[in-house]
Motif scaffolding. Sequence first.
Motif, PDB file in Angstrom:
ATOM      1  N   GLN A 196       0.839  -1.195   0.000  1.00 58.40           N
ATOM      2  CA  GLN A 196       0.000   0.000   0.000  1.00 58.40           C
ATOM      3  C   GLN A 196       0.875   1.247   0.000  1.00 58.40           C
ATOM      4  N   SER A 235       0.294   5.871  -0.447  1.00 56.61           N
ATOM      5  CA  SER A 235      -0.644   6.977  -0.632  1.00 56.61           C
ATOM      6  C   SER A 235       0.038   8.113  -1.368  1.00 56.61           C
ATOM      7  N   TRP A 281      -4.153   9.911  -1.077  1.00 55.39           N
ATOM      8  CA  TRP A 281      -4.842   9.149  -2.127  1.00 55.39           C
ATOM      9  C   TRP A 281      -4.385   7.706  -2.002  1.00 55.39           C
ATOM     10  N   GLU A 282      -5.187   6.831  -1.446  1.00 60.44           N
ATOM     11  CA  GLU A 282      -4.773   5.478  -1.089  1.00 60.44           C
ATOM     12  C   GLU A 282      -4.758   4.535  -2.290  1.00 60.44           C
ATOM     13  N   LEU A 283      -3.674   3.763  -2.413  1.00 62.06           N
ATOM     14  CA  LEU A 283      -3.556   2.728  -3.433  1.00 62.06           C
ATOM     15  C   LEU A 283      -3.189   1.407  -2.778  1.00 62.06           C
ATOM     16  N   ARG A 284      -3.862   0.341  -3.179  1.00 63.09           N
ATOM     17  CA  ARG A 284      -3.528  -1.023  -2.760  1.00 63.09           C
ATOM     18  C   ARG A 284      -3.042  -1.752  -4.011  1.00 63.09           C
ATOM     19  N   CYS A 285      -1.769  -2.105  -4.026  1.00 66.70           N
ATOM     20  CA  CYS A 285      -1.138  -2.593  -5.254  1.00 66.70           C
ATOM     21  C   CYS A 285      -0.722  -4.049  -5.145  1.00 66.70           C
ATOM     22  N   CYS A 296      -2.967  -1.294  -9.176  1.00 65.12           N
ATOM     23  CA  CYS A 296      -3.274  -0.548  -7.957  1.00 65.12           C
ATOM     24  C   CYS A 296      -4.757  -0.186  -7.922  1.00 65.12           C
ATOM     25  N   GLN A 297      -5.423  -0.604  -6.866  1.00 59.43           N
ATOM     26  CA  GLN A 297      -6.835  -0.287  -6.673  1.00 59.43           C
ATOM     27  C   GLN A 297      -6.956   1.008  -5.878  1.00 59.43           C
ATOM     28  N   GLN A 298      -7.859   1.895  -6.363  1.00 59.52           N
ATOM     29  CA  GLN A 298      -8.167   3.118  -5.643  1.00 59.52           C
ATOM     30  C   GLN A 298      -9.445   2.932  -4.825  1.00 59.52           C
ATOM     31  N   PRO A 340      -8.873   0.942 -11.616  1.00 58.41           N
ATOM     32  CA  PRO A 340      -7.520   0.536 -11.208  1.00 58.41           C
ATOM     33  C   PRO A 340      -6.453   1.212 -12.058  1.00 58.41           C
ATOM     34  N   PRO A 390      -4.000   9.532 -10.479  1.00 57.62           N
ATOM     35  CA  PRO A 390      -5.176   9.002 -11.175  1.00 57.62           C
ATOM     36  C   PRO A 390      -5.671   9.953 -12.258  1.00 57.62           C
TER      37      PRO A 390
END
Length: 226
Positions: A139, A141, A152-156, A182-184, A189, A212
Amino acid sequence: MIENSHLRRPIARGRAAVLCLVTLALSGCGLVNTESPFWATVAAIRGGSDTSPPVDRAHVDNLPYASMLAWFDDTKPSFIVLGQVQNGRLFWYSAGQQVIVTRGPYVIQTAGLGRDLTAVQFTKGSVESPLNLIGQERQRSLDARGEGRFAWELRCTYSSAGRENVVILERPMELSKVRETCQQTEGKPIENTYWGDPQTGLIWKSQQVLLPGMAPLNIEILKPFG
């Protein structure tokens, strides 16, 4: 100058933004002497044609500085030279006085691009090569102060895309290719791609969406730092 054809808005504040970014990021440290041989090297390269890089391999190999090419899709590549290193962050400068700051293979700050990335925070603190993250999740941001957006959070997640033959400024390489998805919390994505040496973990080439909705920034390392 690195142009973003997907924005096409004036960057009149670019130089002021560069000075502000560098001054703040270096916490009071002075700028590189603009009369130094380093700046003479940067200023001498103003860009090539729309299809060819502005330098050749012999020129790059003879320079004492680390360097890279950077460009947005549908724009000509710009020659970027490493000017400063601080606490693991590498500050790269273009002839147009734009700045790209990297940490490991990731772009973490920019100035003068029209839409600028202010900061990136990595949840684990450390920065790992995407080559070592296959099948894992990380993760981070993003901040874009100019847009009033923070954290701005990203889970990659990372997946292998095999090996690929790549030519970087006349030099052929066989590199491992890694896709980062990366999911927002909102929106579609983000897809990034990295090409690296599986032996050293060095990322020689990448395609990264800095914010994004922004076109991806392409980077090719011509001469690595260190």
